[in-house]
Design an enzyme around this catalytic site. Structure first.
Site, PDB file in Angstrom:
ATOM      1  CG  ASP A   1      -2.016   0.942   1.231  1.00  0.00           C
ATOM      2  OD1 ASP A   1      -1.908   1.981   0.547  1.00  0.00           O
ATOM      3  OD2 ASP A   1      -3.021   0.698   1.931  1.00  0.00           O
TER       4      ASP A   1
ATOM      5  CD  GLU B   1      -5.857   2.400  -0.700  1.00  0.00           C
ATOM      6  OE1 GLU B   1      -4.829   1.792  -0.398  1.00  0.00           O
ATOM      7  OE2 GLU B   1      -6.303   3.356  -0.043  1.00  0.00           O
TER       8      GLU B   1
ATOM      9  CD  GLU C   1      -7.777   1.444   2.432  1.00  0.00           C
ATOM     10  OE1 GLU C   1      -6.780   0.711   2.283  1.00  0.00           O
ATOM     11  OE2 GLU C   1      -7.768   2.398   3.213  1.00  0.00           O
TER      12      GLU C   1
ATOM     13  CG  HIS D   1      -9.087   6.663   3.774  1.00  0.00           C
ATOM     14  ND1 HIS D   1      -8.065   7.447   3.334  1.00  0.00           N
ATOM     15  CD2 HIS D   1      -8.668   5.380   3.595  1.00  0.00           C
ATOM     16  CE1 HIS D   1      -7.067   6.678   2.912  1.00  0.00           C
ATOM     17  NE2 HIS D   1      -7.404   5.417   3.052  1.00  0.00           N
TER      18      HIS D   1
ATOM     19  CG  ASP E   1      -3.978   5.383   0.123  1.00  0.00           C
ATOM     20  OD1 ASP E   1      -3.360   4.339  -0.121  1.00  0.00           O
ATOM     21  OD2 ASP E   1      -4.605   5.587   1.190  1.00  0.00           O
TER      22      ASP E   1
ATOM     23  CG  HIS F   1      -7.981   8.037   7.495  1.00  0.00           C
ATOM     24  ND1 HIS F   1      -8.760   6.917   7.306  1.00  0.00           N
ATOM     25  CD2 HIS F   1      -6.706   7.640   7.276  1.00  0.00           C
ATOM     26  CE1 HIS F   1      -7.976   5.892   6.983  1.00  0.00           C
ATOM     27  NE2 HIS F   1      -6.731   6.304   6.973  1.00  0.00           N
TER      28      HIS F   1
HETATM   29 CO   LIG Z   1      -3.777   2.818   0.935  1.00  0.00          CO
END
Ligand SMILES: [Co+2]
Length: 297
Positions: A86, A281, A190, A157, A97, A165
């Site tokens: 990740d 993700e 994710e 998120h 992300d 977040h």
């Molecule tokens: Co991530």
């Protein structure tokens, strides 16, 4: 409205993450030191003129998230394991992300597919006005259709500048919520799929931290914390990134500051039933007419 400049930052960070994951997928192998994977990922992001938005997470088998190598980590990728990588990048605080799961055994293929298909279905459902609970139900039903469970206490998120977040979360299970997706929001979606209990618990280990407060901190520690705050703002970091500021016993120092409330520490998250965990993700920007996936080449 997201400005052109903001969009450019989000897209640049997204391309760096996508390219990093693509290269890692070829380079990571059984027996490879995990610290090499982390450093490779973080250096690739920097080579594309972005900054890592958080330490590269390499989570093995029933670890779901939040493992990164500490300084001098000797752990290696175990044979036949299932690993989640990740990674995050940012440009002026605008974050991308994304994560992939790599399986070193044919046995885990369908679990990986379950997470990937759930991500695809979730992304296809997202547009302005869609309730977040609906996205959770799509993720759950897709994962269940493969015979697995979603991890119910992990969620996607919202991403805000320098904030990993944001106020809204995207659940991996159906939930009752009035919240819906709005135009110009940015989300990391994710889904996590498991053959275990479907819930993660905190382990004792902590390798990732984020700045919280200077209140009540000993005078000696103020300059370190100020340097951490200036360097990372509210984004997560790890001991490997502080070698110039703390020459020895860096991790113990960070754990001490966490116990004082100056830092927030992320526990390594482990599947409660010791099940295998797969993750997929992407980061998306919500436009009027649908989503743009920033972390796809
Ligand atoms: Co991530």
């Amino acid at each position: 409205m997201l400005s052109d400049e903001e969009l450019q930052c989000l897209r640049k960070a997204g391309r760096a993450v996508a390219s990093t994951l693509k290269q890692l997928a070829y380079k990571v192998h059984e027996g490879m030191p995990i610290i090499e994977v982390c450093e490779l990922a973080e250096n690739m992001i920097k080579s594309m003129n972005c900054q890592p938005a958080f330490p590269c997470n390499v989570s093995v088998t029933s670890i779901a998230a939040h493992y990164t190598s500490k300084i001098d980590d000797t752990a290696v990728i175990p044979p036949k394991s299932l690993i989640k990588i990740d990674v995050g990048a940012h440009v002026n605080g605008y974050i991308a992300d994304a994560a992939i799961t790599i399986s070193f055994s044919d046995e885990h293929e369908s679990l990986v597919r379950a997470a990937e298909k759930a991500l695809e279905a979730a992304i296809n459902s997202i547009k302005p006005g869609v309730k977040i609970g609906l996205i959770g139900s799509i993720i759950e039903s897709t994962i269940r259709s493969f015979g697995y469970k979603p991890v119910r206490n992990l969620s996607g998120h919202m991403l805000k500048p320098y904030t990993l977040h944001g106020e809204k979360s995207i659940p991996n299970v159906p939930i009752e919520s009035k919240l819906s997706i709005e135009v110009d929001e940015v989300y990391a979606i994710e889904p996590f799929a498991t053959n275990g209990a479907g819930v993660v618990v905190d382990s004792r280990e902590m390798y990732i931290f984020r700045y919280m407060s200077l209140k009540g901190v000993k005078k000696d520690d103020k300059s370190l914390l100020t340097a951490i705050r200036d360097r990372f703002k509210s984004l997560p970091f790890c001991d490997r990134w502080l070698k110039d500021l703390v020459p020895h016993n860096t991790l113990s120092k960070l754990l001490e500051l966490t116990s004082r409330g100056a830092l927030y520490g992320y526990h390594v998250l482990v599947e409660k039933g010791k099940g295998l965990v797969a993750q997929a993700e992407h980061t998306v920007i919500v436009h009027e007419d649908g989503v743009e996936i920033t972390t796809q080449l």
